[in-house]
Enzyme design. Structure first.
Site, short mmCIF file in Angstrom:
data_model
loop_
_atom_site.label_atom_id
_atom_site.label_comp_id
_atom_site.label_asym_id
_atom_site.label_seq_id
_atom_site.Cartn_x
_atom_site.Cartn_y
_atom_site.Cartn_z
N PRO A 197 0.82 -1.21 0.00
CA PRO A 197 0.00 0.00 0.00
C PRO A 197 0.86 1.26 0.00
O PRO A 197 1.67 1.47 0.89
CB PRO A 197 -0.79 -0.11 1.30
N GLU A 198 0.67 2.07 -1.03
CA GLU A 198 1.30 3.39 -1.10
C GLU A 198 0.17 4.41 -1.10
O GLU A 198 -0.97 4.07 -0.81
CB GLU A 198 2.15 3.50 -2.38
N HIS A 216 -3.69 -14.26 11.19
CA HIS A 216 -2.89 -13.04 11.38
C HIS A 216 -3.74 -11.80 11.66
O HIS A 216 -3.38 -10.70 11.28
CB HIS A 216 -1.97 -12.78 10.18
N ARG A 234 2.85 -10.31 7.77
CA ARG A 234 4.27 -10.04 7.99
C ARG A 234 4.53 -9.04 9.10
O ARG A 234 5.67 -8.85 9.50
CB ARG A 234 4.91 -9.56 6.69
#
Length: 291
Positions: A2-3, A95, A114
């Site tokens: 995501p940017e 997660h 992550r």
DNA sequence: CTCGATCCCTGGACGC
DNA sequence: TGCGTCCAGGGATCGA
């Protein structure tokens, strides 16, 4: 990954979906990526999510009530973060590390395999100090300011575009896409850019970011918006992920090299390398010895 | 100021 | 089918 466009997409969706909702309770999973996990548990229950904004690559969940200080939950999605409101009945994805039970009966869930993301509850001076660490938003900056921030620097343009204290929100994909469109080699130095190149860089960066926002961002592998939909801009990438494929302008094979410590895709013909640039073969050869 | 190296972390791709 | 290995990469940090 995501940017700016992905975070903007998510922020707009969350603004629609959860702004005005009250947080009833907080449940945490793994917390090694959260600044002060205990603050989430002590400060969030009872508070209302007043507004959801994007700040660079951060989501800013502005909170109401409890004192007069400005306060917010900062959420960075890292590489693989997802933030989505879901029915309580929906089974929890693997997660899932933060669950906020909302007044409307749904749960706002943060999922991040992550854990490259970051979550922090910040208020008052601490919040404003944190926000000041970052540079200008590329969509809210004029050419003058943009140019000033880049031209005074001897670092490579790729490094400068990625540096969040120069500009906030640009990441690897949109840096490479913009450099290709502006025909600037990623290894060029900020100080070395001609004013026409600087203008092209500025204009193309804004055009690409705006187009990407319209298409709800790029979904390479993970990104989903607040409604669980992937973006569409990945179908418009010109260089990212196209190593070995022909350049859309000149048919030359797209190359990939590590520049400024990041994998960079570019056209070796359209994007003229700076003079005196070392060849990539050499530095690439000794990379095996790491670890 | 700028650089490279290292670490964080897991899933997916790939080779055998 | 099942291993092992490599790789992705944003950001913090450290040493050169």
């Amino acid at each position: 990954m995501p940017e700016l466009p992905e975070v903007e997409t998510l922020a707009r969706g969350l603004q629609r979906e959860v702004a005005g909702r009250k947080i009833l309770s907080v449940t945490l999973g793994k917390t090694d990526f959260i600044d002060n996990p205990e603050l989430l548990e002590s400060e969030l229950p009872g508070r209302t999510i007043v507004r959801v904004e994007r700040y660079g690559k951060f989501l800013l969940l502005r909170l109401g009530a409890e004192g007069t200080e400005e306060s917010a939950l900062l959420v960075h999605l890292g590489m693989t973060g997802l933030l989505m409101p879901l029915p309580v009945s929906q089974p929890q994805a693997n997660h899932t590390h933060v669950v906020l039970l909302l007044g409307d009966g749904r749960e706002l869930r943060y999922v991040d395999p992550r854990r490259f993301g970051r979550i922090a509850y910040l208020a008052g001076e601490v919040l404003s100090a944190e926000l000041k660490r970052f540079g200008e938003d590329p969509l809210e900056t004029g050419l003058e300011e943009f140019s000033r921030r880049i031209h005074g620097r001897k670092a490579r343009i790729k490094a400068l575009l990625l540096d969040q204290s120069v500009l906030r929100g640009v990441g690897n994909i949109y840096a490479d896409e913009t450099l290709w469109k502006a025909k600037i080699h990623p290894a060029r130095l900020g100080a070395g850019l001609k004013s026409l190149e600087m203008k092209a860089l500025y204009v193309e960066l804004q055009k690409i970011l705006r187009k990407a926002i319209l298409l709800r961002g790029s979904s390479i592998s993970d990104f989903l918006d607040a409604e669980g939909r992937p973006g569409e801009y990945q179908h418009h990438h010109r260089v990212y992920g196209r190593e070995g494929k022909p350049c859309f302008r000149c048919k030359t094979k797209i190359r990939r090299a590590i520049i400024a410590g990041r994998s960079s895709s570019f056209c070796p013909l359209c994007q003229k390398p700076p003079r005196g640039r070392k060849k990539t073969g050499r530095s690439g050869a000794k990379r095996g010895g790491k670890k």
